[in-house]
Design a protein around this motif. Structure first.
Motif, PDB file in Angstrom:
ATOM      1  N   ASP A  44       0.932  -1.066  -0.426  1.00 13.19           N
ATOM      2  CA  ASP A  44      -0.081   0.145  -0.329  1.00 13.19           C
ATOM      3  C   ASP A  44       1.367   1.355  -0.105  1.00 13.19           C
ATOM      4  O   ASP A  44       0.351   1.946  -0.195  1.00 13.19           O
ATOM      5  N   ASN A  47       1.573   3.824  -5.165  1.00 15.12           N
ATOM      6  CA  ASN A  47       0.722   3.216  -6.900  1.00 15.12           C
ATOM      7  C   ASN A  47       1.054   3.197  -8.067  1.00 15.12           C
ATOM      8  O   ASN A  47       2.237   3.804  -8.384  1.00 15.12           O
ATOM      9  N   GLN A  50      -3.076   7.621  -9.128  1.00  9.28           N
ATOM     10  CA  GLN A  50      -3.285   8.414  -7.792  1.00  9.28           C
ATOM     11  C   GLN A  50      -4.606   9.725  -8.632  1.00  9.28           C
ATOM     12  O   GLN A  50      -3.638  10.545  -9.379  1.00  9.28           O
ATOM     13  N   VAL A 108      -3.133  -4.414  -1.734  1.00 12.39           N
ATOM     14  CA  VAL A 108      -4.039  -3.216  -2.176  1.00 12.39           C
ATOM     15  C   VAL A 108      -3.713  -4.039  -3.874  1.00 12.39           C
ATOM     16  O   VAL A 108      -2.685  -4.684  -4.338  1.00 12.39           O
ATOM     17  N   SER A 110      -4.631  -2.679  -8.081  1.00 12.51           N
ATOM     18  CA  SER A 110      -4.682  -1.808  -8.794  1.00 12.51           C
ATOM     19  C   SER A 110      -4.590  -2.425 -10.256  1.00 12.51           C
ATOM     20  O   SER A 110      -4.432  -3.375 -10.837  1.00 12.51           O
ATOM     21  N   ASP A 126      -7.791   2.131  -8.408  1.00 12.42           N
ATOM     22  CA  ASP A 126      -6.718   2.318  -7.386  1.00 12.42           C
ATOM     23  C   ASP A 126      -6.475   2.680  -6.194  1.00 12.42           C
ATOM     24  O   ASP A 126      -6.751   2.927  -5.249  1.00 12.42           O
ATOM     25  N   SER A 127      -5.007   1.283  -5.949  1.00 19.98           N
ATOM     26  CA  SER A 127      -4.435   0.887  -4.416  1.00 19.98           C
ATOM     27  C   SER A 127      -6.087   0.408  -4.087  1.00 19.98           C
ATOM     28  O   SER A 127      -6.033   0.476  -2.462  1.00 19.98           O
ATOM     29  N   LYS A 129      -8.295  -2.095  -1.210  1.00 16.86           N
ATOM     30  CA  LYS A 129      -7.305  -2.912  -0.730  1.00 16.86           C
ATOM     31  C   LYS A 129      -8.092  -3.908  -0.345  1.00 16.86           C
ATOM     32  O   LYS A 129      -9.529  -4.064  -0.048  1.00 16.86           O
TER      33      LYS A 129
END
Length: 220
Positions: A44, A47, A50, A108, A110, A126-127, A129
């Motif tokens: 996490d 990225n 973002q 996470v 993506s 986007d990331s 969890k």
């Protein structure tokens, strides 16, 4: 603790910190296509993109031309589990691509791929969890604007694959990039004038609203 028991205990602890996940991505649009997808599970503190920040060169290459090689290199450089191009090409409307990733505790998820036709729109996760608990989870994935190119919707400004039919003579929907950071895309506008109007996109096929993809994640 005896060495053998210690090894077994350590192995059990390691397994508890990792999990396989299955990821299925369905194109939920009527007439928009996804270029090759990149799917990555990573820590996490990294990225692929973002929201609210300028797009990297790798994001720009993906969003304007469907090139995911830069994002794949970035993901691998941070130790991500990566699935590149699980659809083995273009993902057409209504179709689904699936892949499996081996993830670590705390990872996470993506996902990215260019939307066709568009100037610089892409499907994005986007990331997100990854849950610790086993089960099946659904993500409604939005289309994002990379903020790198004006959304003029002209055939000369976008990739022209053979499975898309464009109009001609459009004057251009927009000539400015008002927001140069990654942001939620307003969707294609298009029109129904095949030899003029403001857009070379067909609004009866190429217009879209969010979400653009339904993603199912199964944690084992």
């Amino acid at each position: 603790m005896k060495p053998l028991l210690l090894a077994i205990a350590m192995g059990a602890a390691f397994s508890a910190q990792a999990a396989n996940i299955d990821v299925s991505i369905t194109n939920a649009t009527d007439g928009v296509y996804f270029t090759p997808l990149i799917v990555a599970a990573h820590s996490d503190d990294a990225n692929l993109f973002q929201t609210g920040t300028p797009a990297s060169e790798a994001v720009e290459a993906m969003a304007e031309g469907g090139d995911i090689s830069g994002l794949e290199d970035l993901a691998l450089s941070v130790g991500a589990a990566v699935s590149a191009n699980p659809a083995e090409g273009i993902l057409a409307p209504g179709e689904t691509a699936s892949t499996r990733l081996y993830t670590q505790h705390g990872d996470v998820l993506s996902i990215a791929a260019m939307l066709l036709p568009s100037n610089d729109a892409f499907i994005g996760v986007d990331s997100w969890k990854i849950p610790k608990k086993r089960g099946t989870y659904v993500i409604n994935a939005n289309g994002y604007d990379a903020g790198t190119e004006a959304n003029d919707e002209l055939a000369a400004s976008v990739p022209n694959p053979p499975f898309l039919t464009f109009g001609t003579g459009g004057t251009g929907v927009d000539s400015d990039v008002a927001n140069q950071a990654v942001h939620i895309h307003p969707g294609n506008l298009g029109d129904t004038n095949a030899t003029g109007g403001i857009s070379d996109f067909d609004s009866t096929k190429h217009r879209w609203l969010n979400p653009v993809a339904i993603i199912t994640v199964t944690v084992y």
